[in-house]
Design a protein around this motif. Sequence first.
Motif, short mmCIF file in Angstrom:
data_model
loop_
_atom_site.label_atom_id
_atom_site.label_comp_id
_atom_site.label_asym_id
_atom_site.label_seq_id
_atom_site.Cartn_x
_atom_site.Cartn_y
_atom_site.Cartn_z
N ILE A 193 33.53 26.72 62.37
CA ILE A 193 33.44 26.70 63.84
C ILE A 193 34.80 26.32 64.40
O ILE A 193 35.35 25.26 64.06
N GLN A 194 35.36 27.16 65.25
CA GLN A 194 36.73 26.98 65.72
C GLN A 194 36.82 26.53 67.19
O GLN A 194 37.85 26.71 67.83
N ILE A 195 35.75 25.97 67.71
CA ILE A 195 35.81 25.37 69.06
C ILE A 195 35.28 23.95 68.97
O ILE A 195 34.44 23.65 68.10
N PRO A 196 35.76 23.04 69.82
CA PRO A 196 35.25 21.66 69.79
C PRO A 196 33.84 21.57 70.36
O PRO A 196 33.47 22.34 71.25
N ALA A 197 33.06 20.66 69.80
CA ALA A 197 31.69 20.42 70.27
C ALA A 197 31.53 18.93 70.60
O ALA A 197 31.91 18.07 69.80
N VAL A 198 30.97 18.66 71.77
CA VAL A 198 30.81 17.28 72.24
C VAL A 198 29.39 17.12 72.77
O VAL A 198 28.86 18.02 73.45
N ILE A 199 28.77 15.99 72.45
CA ILE A 199 27.45 15.69 73.00
C ILE A 199 27.58 14.66 74.11
O ILE A 199 28.36 13.71 74.00
N LEU A 200 26.82 14.86 75.20
CA LEU A 200 26.82 13.95 76.34
C LEU A 200 25.40 13.41 76.55
O LEU A 200 24.42 14.11 76.24
N PRO A 201 25.25 12.21 77.11
CA PRO A 201 23.91 11.68 77.39
C PRO A 201 23.21 12.46 78.50
O PRO A 201 23.85 13.20 79.25
N GLN A 202 21.93 12.27 78.59
CA GLN A 202 21.10 13.03 79.52
C GLN A 202 21.53 12.87 80.98
O GLN A 202 21.59 13.85 81.73
N ASP A 203 21.85 11.65 81.39
CA ASP A 203 22.24 11.42 82.79
C ASP A 203 23.56 12.11 83.13
O ASP A 203 23.75 12.59 84.25
N GLY A 255 32.78 33.75 73.38
CA GLY A 255 34.09 33.51 73.97
C GLY A 255 34.30 32.16 74.59
O GLY A 255 35.30 31.93 75.28
N ALA A 256 33.39 31.19 74.36
CA ALA A 256 33.55 29.85 74.93
C ALA A 256 34.72 29.12 74.29
O ALA A 256 35.03 29.32 73.11
N SER A 257 35.39 28.26 75.08
CA SER A 257 36.50 27.47 74.55
C SER A 257 36.04 26.13 74.00
O SER A 257 36.74 25.48 73.22
N ALA A 258 34.84 25.69 74.40
CA ALA A 258 34.25 24.44 73.90
C ALA A 258 32.78 24.43 74.31
O ALA A 258 32.36 25.18 75.20
N VAL A 259 32.00 23.58 73.67
CA VAL A 259 30.59 23.49 73.99
C VAL A 259 30.22 22.03 74.25
O VAL A 259 30.56 21.14 73.46
N LEU A 260 29.57 21.79 75.39
CA LEU A 260 29.03 20.47 75.73
C LEU A 260 27.53 20.51 75.54
O LEU A 260 26.83 21.25 76.25
N ILE A 261 27.01 19.77 74.60
CA ILE A 261 25.58 19.75 74.33
C ILE A 261 24.98 18.52 75.00
O ILE A 261 25.44 17.39 74.77
N ILE A 262 23.99 18.72 75.87
CA ILE A 262 23.39 17.62 76.63
C ILE A 262 22.21 17.07 75.86
O ILE A 262 21.26 17.80 75.54
N ASN A 263 22.26 15.78 75.56
CA ASN A 263 21.18 15.14 74.82
C ASN A 263 19.91 15.07 75.67
O ASN A 263 19.97 15.07 76.90
N ASN A 264 18.77 14.97 75.01
CA ASN A 264 17.51 14.83 75.74
C ASN A 264 17.10 13.37 75.92
O ASN A 264 15.98 13.05 76.27
N GLN A 265 18.06 12.47 75.65
CA GLN A 265 17.86 11.04 75.86
C GLN A 265 19.09 10.47 76.56
O GLN A 265 20.13 11.12 76.66
N LYS A 266 18.98 9.22 77.03
CA LYS A 266 20.08 8.60 77.76
C LYS A 266 21.18 8.11 76.82
O LYS A 266 22.28 7.79 77.27
#
Length: 543
Positions: free
Chosen positions: A155-165, A128-139
């Motif tokens: 896949i019907q939700i947006p996916a975004v990757i963010l840096p480790q910090d 039931g998530a509206s979006a997923v933020l995947i946290i990278n294991n690097q900066k």
Amino acid sequence: MNLQRLSWVFLLLVGISLVCYPASVIAGDIVHDDDSAPKKPGCENDFVLVKVQTWIDGIEHEEFVGVGARFGTPIVSKEKKAHHDHLTLADPRDSCSKPKKKYSGDVVMVDRGQCKFTTKANIAEAAGASAVLIINNQKELYKMVCDPDETDLDIQIPAVILPQDAGASLEKMLMNSSSVSVQLYSPKRPLVDVAEVFLWLMAVATILCASYWSAWSAREAAIEQDKLLKDADEIPNAKAVGGSTIVDISTASAVLFVVFASFFLVMLYEFMSYWFIELLVILFCIGGVEALQTCLVALLSRWFKHAAESFIKVPFFGAISYLTLAVFPFCVTFAVIWAVYHKVSFAWIGQDILGIALIITVLQIVHVPNLKVATVLLSCAFLYDIFWVFLSKKLFHESVMIVVARGDKSGEDGIPMLLKIPRLFDPWGGYSIIGFGDILLPGLVIAFSLRYDWLANKSLRAGYFLWAMFAYGFGLLVTYVALNLMDGHGQPALLYIVPFTLGTFLTLGKKRGDLKVLWTRGEPERPCPHVQLQHSQELNEEK
């Protein structure tokens, strides 16, 4: 001061300047090179930078930048259309198995690893998530793509990757607050930013000023030489203009100059660090002080002629005018203040002032003697620019010039040998920049064209300067058009400027029948006053 004593500083700075290019310095170059990650059904989104705005207990807080995945629904571009959704931690954190609870419209934050990106997104969507933020294991940021064997992705939700910090900051917010919400959107950059317009005007105006000063000095030197030939039966051994030595570039030195620039560029790439950037700041300030002083003395000497022509002997420096002594402390203070505050947001103003003064002074001191040398110099620089922006990726797996200009390995905003203006209307911020080399090298040819026109007594329309100036301006304009078409990806300016500038000069010279003189001598034949004087004496003797 004696400019010959510090000419090596200027030439070094010119060499350093070749590593820069017009670009928009934004949050990384990760969104380009889509061909490295082929598209397929269900995994065909363009890579886009994504703003992740946070709110803590309803109060706007920190903003982060991530990259949208190949898969999932596209990120909305307008902030007003983006939803505010509650942020929660995945349980389990890697989201590789069925979660212990429903997410019910929350944006879920998960850790990278243990399973595919698409698996994490599918599990989060099923919960039931509206979006997923995947946290990278690097900066660094990362491109989330689909595996070659994955098919029928939906896949019907947006996916975004963010840096480790960024992930660490978000987790801290969740631990210390009762409610954290986020908003995801990917604003589009404007087609044209006013910063690029002003940067274009700045580059053109700098060459214009430098060319007129160089031509005026050359004409004054020619007049002075004519007077000496009339008064004495000898030609001066030194070629001097207003007390400052002129350095003529030879064909060999033009080639070696680009070779040296390549060597220095690789050294910058390999040893780039915080302290290396600070060393370049010091060098830039030394050259900037000399250049700013030279420009101010030349400008103020018209109003303070007596002070400019009165000298005092100073140990080590020799004879120095009173006007120079008065201006020097101001120049040093200006450069020191800029060096201390060169990291603040408004420091670009001081950097541009010192940079423009440096470019004008170099164009005053360094000359191309003829069109042959100009052609060799610009042709080598043309190949240099293309190689280090595009072809260097094959050897170093990344564009060496882009990495150096951005200062990726130094933790700084890049080297100081460039002109920059903040992108005021760009939602991603950053700067529009142009390297000194993209102004200096074409400027040498344009200044040569005006010197030739004045010595040949050519009108503006019948001469070469107007057309060379127009060709440079148009070539730089095409550079910025290409830059915007490439979505801000760095472009080698000389790739566009050299064909227009040099091609126009060569074509006009051939058409007008001046090419042989321009190519070899570089200046029109002038009647020798000594010969005229001798001829007059012979006529008087006959009478």
